[in-house]
Write an enzyme that holds these catalytic residues in place. Structure first.
Site, PDB file in Angstrom:
ATOM      1  CB  CYS A  15      -0.944   0.012   1.199  1.00  0.00           C
ATOM      2  SG  CYS A  15      -2.198  -1.288   1.155  1.00  0.00           S
ATOM      3  NE  ARG A  21      -2.889  -4.376  -3.087  1.00  0.00           N
ATOM      4  CZ  ARG A  21      -2.368  -3.715  -2.055  1.00  0.00           C
ATOM      5  NH1 ARG A  21      -2.565  -2.422  -1.941  1.00  0.00           N
ATOM      6  NH2 ARG A  21      -1.653  -4.356  -1.138  1.00  0.00           N
TER       7      ARG A  21
END
Length: 216
Positions: A52, A129
């Site tokens: 991330c 995601r």
């Protein structure tokens, strides 16, 4: 016999983006705040995680490019506002990159569930995601999902916004791997007469009656 609850319905392309109001690193934010501009709305699994972090660096890198196209950027995860603030400050402190776009804090999971960002088969506690491209009328125009283990290609997100904006402004389609400056696809004729007229059009390159390209 009790029936299992129905899973939440994911927003579909061509439908209105679900409205929301939530706390973010830039204060309370609403979907309607972005009306009139394009929006890339993405989720990430968790703050203070390595993949991330690489993605936030990549999103920061394309932030101005998106703004140059009249497109805003908005992130989200199921973390607290304090975790978001601490993480973006750490990114700036350790990596020298300032995160200028807002990040939604969604501890209640309300926004994540509205957008189908949680894939229980992969994780019940993290958002996948996801990327939603939303147009100025707040219609969902594109949806991309990646698994937790795979960081996104943010260059593709910019390319996608370029393609959608070209489609809207020029009334054309874009072929595989299209980039601005490449030839575009002319919509296929829908009648025999139109197909015959298309063949006479000097400004169009036809490989077959249904497959024609042109430069913009």
């Amino acid at each position: 016999m009790d029936q299992a609850p129905c899973p939440p319905r994911l927003p579909r392309i061509g439908e209105p983006a679900p409205a929301f109001e939530a706390e973010s690193t830039h204060g309370v934010i609403r979907l309607e705040d972005f009306k009139g501009s394009w929006l890339v709305f993405f989720s990430h699994p968790a703050d203070f995680t390595p993949v991330c972090t690489t993605e936030f660096l990549a999103f920061a890198d394309i932030h101005q490019a998106l703004r140059d196209r009249g497109c805003e950027l908005l992130g989200l995860s199921i973390d607290s506002i304090f975790a978001h603030i601490a993480w973006v400050r750490r990114i700036e402190e350790k990596l020298g990159v300032r995160i200028e776009f807002p990040v939604v804090a969604d501890l209640s999971r309300q926004v994540a569930e509205l957008y189908g960002m949680i894939m229980p088969g992969e994780s019940k506690t993290e958002t996948s995601r996801c990327v939603f491209v939303i147009d100025p009328k707040q219609t969902v125009r594109a949806v991309i999902y990646y698994p937790l283990t795979t960081g996104r290609n943010t260059d593709e997100i910019v390319r996608l916004v370029d393609a959608l904006q070209t489609t809207d402004s020029k009334g054309v389609a874009t072929p595989a791997n299209w980039r601005p400056g490449d030839k575009v696809i002319v919509p296929a004729p829908r009648t025999q007469d139109a197909a015959e007229e298309r063949a006479k059009d000097q400004g169009v390159e036809c490989l077959d009656w249904f497959y024609c390209r042109k430069s913009l």
